[in-house]
Design an enzyme around this catalytic site. Structure first.
Site, PDB file in Angstrom:
ATOM      1  N   LYS A  54       2.849   5.617 -10.743  1.00 27.56           N
ATOM      2  CA  LYS A  54       2.682   4.203 -10.375  1.00 27.56           C
ATOM      3  C   LYS A  54       1.251   3.988  -9.872  1.00 27.56           C
ATOM      4  CE  LYS A  54       4.257   2.793  -6.184  1.00 27.56           C
ATOM      5  NZ  LYS A  54       3.292   2.178  -5.276  1.00 27.56           N
ATOM      6  N   ASN A  55       0.802   4.839  -8.941  1.00 25.45           N
ATOM      7  CA  ASN A  55      -0.473   4.581  -8.254  1.00 25.45           C
ATOM      8  C   ASN A  55      -1.694   4.904  -9.094  1.00 25.45           C
ATOM      9  OD1 ASN A  55       1.033   3.651  -6.191  1.00 25.45           O
ATOM     10  ND2 ASN A  55       0.691   5.392  -4.819  1.00 25.45           N
ATOM     11  N   CYS A  99       2.787  -5.041   5.085  1.00 17.46           N
ATOM     12  CA  CYS A  99       3.934  -4.446   4.382  1.00 17.46           C
ATOM     13  C   CYS A  99       4.925  -4.012   5.447  1.00 17.46           C
ATOM     14  CB  CYS A  99       3.475  -3.297   3.510  1.00 17.46           C
ATOM     15  SG  CYS A  99       3.001  -1.888   4.463  1.00 17.46           S
ATOM     16  N   ARG A 129      -2.011  -4.044   6.558  1.00 16.55           N
ATOM     17  CA  ARG A 129      -2.740  -3.205   5.596  1.00 16.55           C
ATOM     18  C   ARG A 129      -4.056  -3.951   5.329  1.00 16.55           C
ATOM     19  NH1 ARG A 129       0.966  -0.605   2.143  1.00 16.55           N
ATOM     20  NH2 ARG A 129      -0.782   0.273   0.990  1.00 16.55           N
ATOM     21  N   PRO A 130      -5.092  -3.704   6.143  1.00 13.39           N
ATOM     22  CA  PRO A 130      -6.314  -4.513   6.031  1.00 13.39           C
ATOM     23  C   PRO A 130      -7.038  -4.309   4.694  1.00 13.39           C
ATOM     24  CG  PRO A 130      -6.641  -2.660   7.495  1.00 13.39           C
ATOM     25  CD  PRO A 130      -5.178  -2.665   7.143  1.00 13.39           C
ATOM     26  N   VAL A 131      -7.890  -5.258   4.343  1.00 11.87           N
ATOM     27  CA  VAL A 131      -8.752  -5.125   3.144  1.00 11.87           C
ATOM     28  C   VAL A 131     -10.210  -5.375   3.534  1.00 11.87           C
ATOM     29  CG1 VAL A 131      -7.010  -5.655   1.391  1.00 11.87           C
ATOM     30  CG2 VAL A 131      -8.253  -7.533   2.510  1.00 11.87           C
ATOM     31  N   ASP A 146       2.135   9.631   1.566  1.00 10.11           N
ATOM     32  CA  ASP A 146       3.275   9.167   0.766  1.00 10.11           C
ATOM     33  C   ASP A 146       4.388  10.199   0.678  1.00 10.11           C
ATOM     34  OD1 ASP A 146       1.396   7.219  -1.701  1.00 10.11           O
ATOM     35  OD2 ASP A 146       1.848   6.920   0.422  1.00 10.11           O
ATOM     36  N   ARG A 179      10.807   0.081  -6.907  1.00 14.67           N
ATOM     37  CA  ARG A 179       9.373  -0.219  -7.033  1.00 14.67           C
ATOM     38  C   ARG A 179       8.604   1.022  -7.492  1.00 14.67           C
ATOM     39  NH1 ARG A 179       6.416  -3.059  -2.204  1.00 14.67           N
ATOM     40  NH2 ARG A 179       4.812  -2.668  -3.757  1.00 14.67           N
TER      41      ARG A 179
HETATM   42  C1  EPZ Z   1      -2.949   3.571  -1.586  1.00 14.21           C
HETATM   43  O1  EPZ Z   1      -2.852   2.434  -0.746  1.00 14.21           O
HETATM   44  C2  EPZ Z   1      -1.553   3.796  -2.152  1.00 14.21           C
HETATM   45  N1  EPZ Z   1      -1.146   2.618  -2.918  1.00 14.21           N
HETATM   46  C3  EPZ Z   1      -0.559   4.031  -1.011  1.00 14.21           C
HETATM   47  O2  EPZ Z   1       0.704   4.347  -1.609  1.00 14.21           O
HETATM   48  C4  EPZ Z   1      -1.026   5.232  -0.196  1.00 14.21           C
HETATM   49  O3  EPZ Z   1      -0.168   5.395   0.904  1.00 14.21           O
HETATM   50  C5  EPZ Z   1      -2.470   4.997   0.293  1.00 14.21           C
HETATM   51  O4  EPZ Z   1      -3.329   4.739  -0.828  1.00 14.21           O
HETATM   52  C6  EPZ Z   1      -3.031   6.191   1.053  1.00 14.21           C
HETATM   53  O5  EPZ Z   1      -3.029   7.320   0.216  1.00 14.21           O
HETATM   54  C7  EPZ Z   1      -1.534   2.499  -4.207  1.00 14.21           C
HETATM   55  O6  EPZ Z   1      -2.227   3.359  -4.739  1.00 14.21           O
HETATM   56  C8  EPZ Z   1      -1.067   1.280  -4.943  1.00 14.21           C
HETATM   57  P1  EPZ Z   1      -5.993   3.032   1.640  1.00 14.21           P
HETATM   58  P2  EPZ Z   1      -4.212   1.749  -0.171  1.00 14.21           P
HETATM   59  O7  EPZ Z   1      -6.872   1.865   1.405  1.00 14.21           O
HETATM   60  O8  EPZ Z   1      -5.289   1.837  -1.188  1.00 14.21           O
HETATM   61  C9  EPZ Z   1      -7.231   1.727   6.008  1.00 14.21           C
HETATM   62  C10 EPZ Z   1       3.000   4.110  -2.039  1.00 14.21           C
HETATM   63  O9  EPZ Z   1       3.930   4.442  -1.298  1.00 14.21           O
HETATM   64  N2  EPZ Z   1      -7.956   0.616   5.366  1.00 14.21           N
HETATM   65  O10 EPZ Z   1      -6.422   4.389   1.117  1.00 14.21           O
HETATM   66  O11 EPZ Z   1      -3.842   0.425   0.347  1.00 14.21           O
HETATM   67  C11 EPZ Z   1      -5.724   1.604   5.865  1.00 14.21           C
HETATM   68  O12 EPZ Z   1      -5.203   0.786   6.893  1.00 14.21           O
HETATM   69  C12 EPZ Z   1       1.784   3.421  -1.452  1.00 14.21           C
HETATM   70  O13 EPZ Z   1       2.942   4.345  -3.278  1.00 14.21           O
HETATM   71  C13 EPZ Z   1      -8.756  -0.219   6.156  1.00 14.21           C
HETATM   72  O14 EPZ Z   1      -8.857  -0.040   7.377  1.00 14.21           O
HETATM   73  O15 EPZ Z   1      -4.548   2.720   1.030  1.00 14.21           O
HETATM   74  C14 EPZ Z   1      -5.272   3.037   6.005  1.00 14.21           C
HETATM   75  O16 EPZ Z   1      -5.202   3.382   7.372  1.00 14.21           O
HETATM   76  C15 EPZ Z   1       2.010   3.008  -0.015  1.00 14.21           C
HETATM   77  N3  EPZ Z   1      -9.428  -1.232   5.562  1.00 14.21           N
HETATM   78  C16 EPZ Z   1      -6.405   3.823   5.352  1.00 14.21           C
HETATM   79  O17 EPZ Z   1      -7.525   2.943   5.305  1.00 14.21           O
HETATM   80  C17 EPZ Z   1      -9.358  -1.453   4.211  1.00 14.21           C
HETATM   81  O18 EPZ Z   1     -10.028  -2.391   3.716  1.00 14.21           O
HETATM   82  C18 EPZ Z   1      -6.107   4.271   3.935  1.00 14.21           C
HETATM   83  O19 EPZ Z   1      -5.672   3.143   3.194  1.00 14.21           O
HETATM   84  C19 EPZ Z   1      -8.555  -0.594   3.427  1.00 14.21           C
HETATM   85  C20 EPZ Z   1      -7.866   0.432   4.029  1.00 14.21           C
END
Ligand code: EPZ
Length: 422
Positions: free
Chosen positions: A22-23, A118, A123-125, A308, A400
């Site tokens: 999926k990811n 979620c 989940r910040p961006v 995960d 999902r």
């Molecule tokens: C991806 O989410 C995966 N989703 C998640 O899998 C996975 O848990 C995560 O990576 C970590 O490995 C997909 O690939 C669709 P991050 P993502 O940005 O990209 C912080 C599942 O179960 N952060 O690597 O959203 C964030 O809060 C899902 O399949 C910021 O602070 O994760 C976290 O603490 C759930 N600001 C850390 O970074 C931002 O702008 C890592 O998040 C972005 C992230």
């Protein structure tokens, strides 16, 4: 809403074929929008998140065809006419936010809804947006939407991700490959999902250095060709089934169609439980230990222990012959499964972002509630070793991210029935 009825305490014996990831699929789908014709992506799992993303992409006028028999997606952006990803779809699936980078990359403009939180919290961006601005993208926020414009060639030089972020790395790559002059991402994510995306973009004609490392440098090109690309096997599904195969002492399972290279340090950690592991090509053979040794883990970015798999690992540790602890350093509040496992008789105590697990728990069937994708599967794993009947509610969370889950587990001896439409 569907639920599972699980009759537990059954050993698993046999072979399971692991589905496409999926990811890894979601960024490949977003990248296809950048191509100058139709892209075919194979080994795509039939999952709710894939169907949702298909609809997000279709809103732009892009043609998306999903051949479910062949697990093949064909995405043709030739008629793309709208650079928008609406809230009602983005809120359903956070990775829709990749449309920001993809639409900016192709059209130099995007209006994309901010994703919601979620089940386990915000989940910040912010890193996605700050990185885009560092590249030279003009970002405005209006009524919950990001409105972005990007000239060609953006003169921004670099950005450092703190913390490292999979999604931000992906979004910045999607914007940079056609828009940036030369842009470097420091502390970039090294997850296989990112590596597969980089290799696909390179095959399309993108100029990317540092693939597989934490420093990615992109030099923008003028156009990208459409390609045929095979999606990665799902490494989290692989890890989930490895854990399932270790939880009952008489279990012995072979996983096929895997990519063991994508598992990072997980196999080494897994072997510390006493489980026997043999890896041969795309096959992983697991023999459960007579007694599970307690192994404490701390999640980390790739190739560390994946967040995960955190919930699934905690579930296995309830069966270990002694105490252990599981700490999530990526998501501090990803523990909604803990109260549910306690309903099944697990002895666990949550202290901030660490769950302390006593081990040696014999679990008894009960009704439990799914809250998010990986928490839900940990409840299924628990129900499979619990004595008696376990009812797992709201299994739409599972749908999902796990293709044909009950079918796969039942073919190796589990006893799971899906009851529809409650
Ligand atoms: C991806 O989410 C995966 N989703 C998640 O899998 C996975 O848990 C995560 O990576 C970590 O490995 C997909 O690939 C669709 P991050 P993502 O940005 O990209 C912080 C599942 O179960 N952060 O690597 O959203 C964030 O809060 C899902 O399949 C910021 O602070 O994760 C976290 O603490 C759930 N600001 C850390 O970074 C931002 O702008 C890592 O998040 C972005 C992230």
């Amino acid at each position: 809403m569907d639920k599972f009825i699980i009759n537990g305490d059954t050993p698993l014996k046999g072979t399971i074929s692991v589905s496409g990831s999926k990811n890894a699929a979601l960024p490949l789908m977003a990248a296809s929008i950048l191509a100058d014709g139709p892209t075919k992506i194979t080994h795509i799992p039939k999952l709710k998140d894939i169907y949702t993303f298909n609809n997000v992409i279709r809103v732009t006028g892009t043609h998306v065809q999903f051949d479910e028999e062949k697990n093949e997606l064909t995405i043709d952006p030739s008629h793309l006419a709208h650079t928008e990803a609406p809230y009602e779809l983005v809120r359903k699936m956070r990775a829709s936010f990749y449309m920001l980078g993809a639409l900016l990359g192709r059209e130099g403009a995007a209006k994309v809804s901010m994703p919601g939180g979620c089940a386990w919290g915000p989940r910040p961006v912010d890193l996605h947006l700050k990185g885009m601005e560092a590249m030279g993208v003009n970002i405005e926020l209006e009524a919950g939407y990001v409105i972005a414009t990007a000239e060609r060639r953006l003169e921004g030089k670099s950005f450092t991700l703190e913390p490292s972020s999979v999604g931000a790395t992906i979004n910045l790559l999607l914007a940079a490959v056609l828009r940036a002059r030369e842009f470097t991402i420091h502390n970039a994510a090294k997850e296989p999902d990112v590596v597969y995306l980089c290799k696909a973009l390179q095959q399309m004609g993108a100029d990317i250095d540092g693939i597989g490392t934490g420093i990615l440098t992109v030099r923008g090109v003028d156009q990208l060709n459409s390609v045929d690309f095979r999606n990665a096997p799902d490494r989290i599904e692989t890890g989930t089934f490895m854990i399932a195969a270790a939880m009952h002492p008489e279990s012995e399972v072979t996983l096929t169609d895997t990519d063991p290279q994508d598992l990072g340090h997980f196999p080494d950690t897994f072997k510390k439980t006493g489980a026997k592991l043999s890896i041969e090509g795309d096959k992983i053979h697991i023999k459960a230990p007579d007694i599970i040794k307690p192994v404490s883990v701390k999640t980390a970015i790739y190739p560390g222990f994946p967040t995960d798999l955190q919930a699934q690992w905690s579930t296995m540790m309830t069966q270990a012959a002694g105490p252990s602890k599981v700490t999530d350093t990526i998501y501090f509040d990803r523990f909604s499964y803990v109260p549910e496992l306690k309903r099944l008789g697990a002895s666990m105590k949550l202290d901030k972002n660490t769950v302390h697990i006593s081990g040696g728990n014999s679990l008894g069937g009960a009704s439990v509630m799914s809250t998010d994708l990986r928490a839900s599967v940990s409840l299924v794993l628990a129900g499979m070793v619990a004595k008696g009947q376990t009812e797992v509610l709201r299994v739409y969370h599972l749908d999902r991210g796990y293709e044909d889950l009950e079918y796969k587990l039942n073919t190796v001896g589990a006893n799971i029935r899906r009851i529809g439409g409650e």
